[in-house]
Design a protein around this motif. Structure first.
Motif, short mmCIF file in Angstrom:
data_model
loop_
_atom_site.label_atom_id
_atom_site.label_comp_id
_atom_site.label_asym_id
_atom_site.label_seq_id
_atom_site.Cartn_x
_atom_site.Cartn_y
_atom_site.Cartn_z
N PHE A 205 0.82 -1.21 0.00
CA PHE A 205 0.00 0.00 0.00
C PHE A 205 0.85 1.26 0.00
O PHE A 205 0.43 2.30 -0.53
CB PHE A 205 -0.96 -0.01 1.19
N TYR B 170 0.49 4.02 -2.83
CA TYR B 170 0.22 5.41 -2.48
C TYR B 170 1.24 6.37 -3.11
O TYR B 170 0.87 7.41 -3.67
CB TYR B 170 0.22 5.57 -0.97
N THR C 126 0.59 6.61 -6.74
CA THR C 126 -0.64 7.38 -6.97
C THR C 126 -0.37 8.88 -6.92
O THR C 126 -0.80 9.64 -7.80
CB THR C 126 -1.70 7.01 -5.92
N ILE C 127 0.35 9.32 -5.90
CA ILE C 127 0.66 10.74 -5.76
C ILE C 127 1.51 11.23 -6.92
O ILE C 127 1.24 12.29 -7.53
CB ILE C 127 1.37 11.01 -4.42
N THR D 237 -5.68 12.89 -5.87
CA THR D 237 -4.56 13.09 -4.95
C THR D 237 -5.06 13.31 -3.52
O THR D 237 -4.57 12.69 -2.57
CB THR D 237 -3.72 14.31 -5.40
N SER E 9 -6.89 9.99 -2.16
CA SER E 9 -5.99 8.95 -1.68
C SER E 9 -5.31 9.36 -0.38
O SER E 9 -5.13 8.54 0.53
CB SER E 9 -4.93 8.67 -2.76
N THR E 10 -4.97 10.66 -0.25
CA THR E 10 -4.31 11.15 0.96
C THR E 10 -5.25 11.13 2.16
O THR E 10 -4.79 11.04 3.32
CB THR E 10 -3.78 12.58 0.72
N SER F 26 -5.23 6.69 2.71
CA SER F 26 -4.04 5.83 2.75
C SER F 26 -3.10 6.12 3.92
O SER F 26 -2.66 5.18 4.59
CB SER F 26 -3.30 5.91 1.43
N PRO F 27 -2.71 7.39 4.20
CA PRO F 27 -1.74 7.62 5.29
C PRO F 27 -2.20 7.08 6.64
O PRO F 27 -1.39 6.53 7.40
CB PRO F 27 -1.60 9.15 5.31
N ILE G 118 -8.31 3.01 -2.99
CA ILE G 118 -6.85 3.01 -3.02
C ILE G 118 -6.29 2.72 -4.41
O ILE G 118 -5.36 3.39 -4.86
CB ILE G 118 -6.31 1.98 -2.01
#
Length: 314
Positions: free
Chosen positions: A9, A13, A16-17, A49, A52-53, A56-57, A258
């Motif tokens: 993951f 991530y 993705t960014i 962006t 996902s942020t 995911s974090p 994700i």
């Protein structure tokens, strides 16, 4: 499995960014991409962006530390961003399908109908719908009473897993939320399907196979993204909410929260000639500038000395 999932993951991530920010930079800097289609694509990259942020974090932190607790305030903030961006994405995907409909079905009137003002209105409308839906939901959910248990059966703060923890009467709230979700999903989905029905009919009427292939290639990337996004949403929220399907629902949730933000820029990059050419030009410019800076630094560090005397060789 915790370390394995953390690595997987984390890589997803980061990719993705990078992919979404790179696509956004290309749309902003390349004059050839200053068209309505890429304007909406830039909005979608910005949305993905943040989307996902928002999820995911926090999940990566839990996998790294083993601490899976989250405060009520953080949970509500995560849910607010998730619902805002999910609703906005539905209407952004519709705006992109409407743009393709005008480009293929009404090419002579495309420039007039899809001007800068209309693009701004469609994009702003998508973001406003998302903000309205999420704000309304958060206000209603904040009035709930939570008296235990405190375990969310999910990897992020989704709507109904939070509601299931409340000891208040949630029948009216669940009905209102379903109504809001319907308003945010069914109208844009229906309009998107109608747009593609007209697009397919128009493409089939083109006499040459080359013309049909060229027309379909302009909207194939968007059609793939729409199919993946709505397909995963249907799998999560339309399947019966039974105990045996909860793990399957969470698996599909991983896909659209994700993996989809990574798939979207890759689809548009790999299947779009304009984006690939812009990416190549961007990489060339960066390489040339880096090379020039490197040569300049070498010259400053090791300047060439002029010889004091010249010697003639006979």
């Amino acid at each position: 499995m915790r370390i394995f999932l953390l690595v997987v993951f984390l890589v997803v991530y980061i990719m993705t960014i990078i992919a979404n920010l790179l696509l956004l930079v290309l749309v902003l800097t390349d004059q050839r991409l200053h068209t309505p289609m890429y304007f909406f694509l830039g909005n979608l990259s910005c949305l993905e962006t943040i989307y996902s942020t928002a999820i995911s974090p926090r999940m990566l932190t839990s996998l790294l530390t083993g601490d899976r607790t989250i405060s009520v305030g953080q949970c509500f903030v995560q849910h607010y961003f998730f619902e805002t961006l999910a609703a906005a994405e539905c209407y952004l995907l519709f705006a992109m399908s409407y743009d393709r409909y005008l480009a293929i079905c009404k090419p002579l009137h495309y420039v007039t109908l899809m001007n800068g003002k209309v693009c701004l209105q469609l994009a702003a409308g998508a973001w406003m719908v998302g903000l309205f839906a999420s704000t309304s939901t958060i206000i209603l959910m904040s009035r709930l009473i939570f008296c235990g248990p405190n375990t969310i059966n999910h990897f992020f703060c989704d709507t109904f897993p939070i509601i299931h923890l409340s000891c208040s009467n949630t029948i009216v709230l669940s009905t209102l939320i379903l109504l809001l979700v319907s308003v945010c999903t069914f109208p844009p989905f229906t309009l998107t399907v109608m747009s593609y029905v007209f697009i397919i009919i128009t493409i089939l009427r083109i006499p040459s196979s080359t013309g049909r292939q060229k027309a379909f290639s302009t909207c194939s990337s968007h059609l793939i993204v729409v199919t993946i996004y709505y397909g995963s949403i249907v799998a999560v929220y339309v399947l019966p909410d039974s105990t045996s399907l909860k793990d399957l629902n969470k698996a599909f949730s991983v896909f659209y929260t994700i993996l989809t933000p990574l798939i979207n820029p890759l689809v548009y990059s790999l299947r779009n000639k304009d984006v690939k050419e812009s990416l190549w030009r961007f990489a060339t410019i960066v390489f040339n500038r880096t090379r020039a800076m490197d040569q300049k630094n070498r010259t400053l560090l090791c300047p060439r000395k002029k010889p004091k005397n010249l010697e003639m060789i006979e």
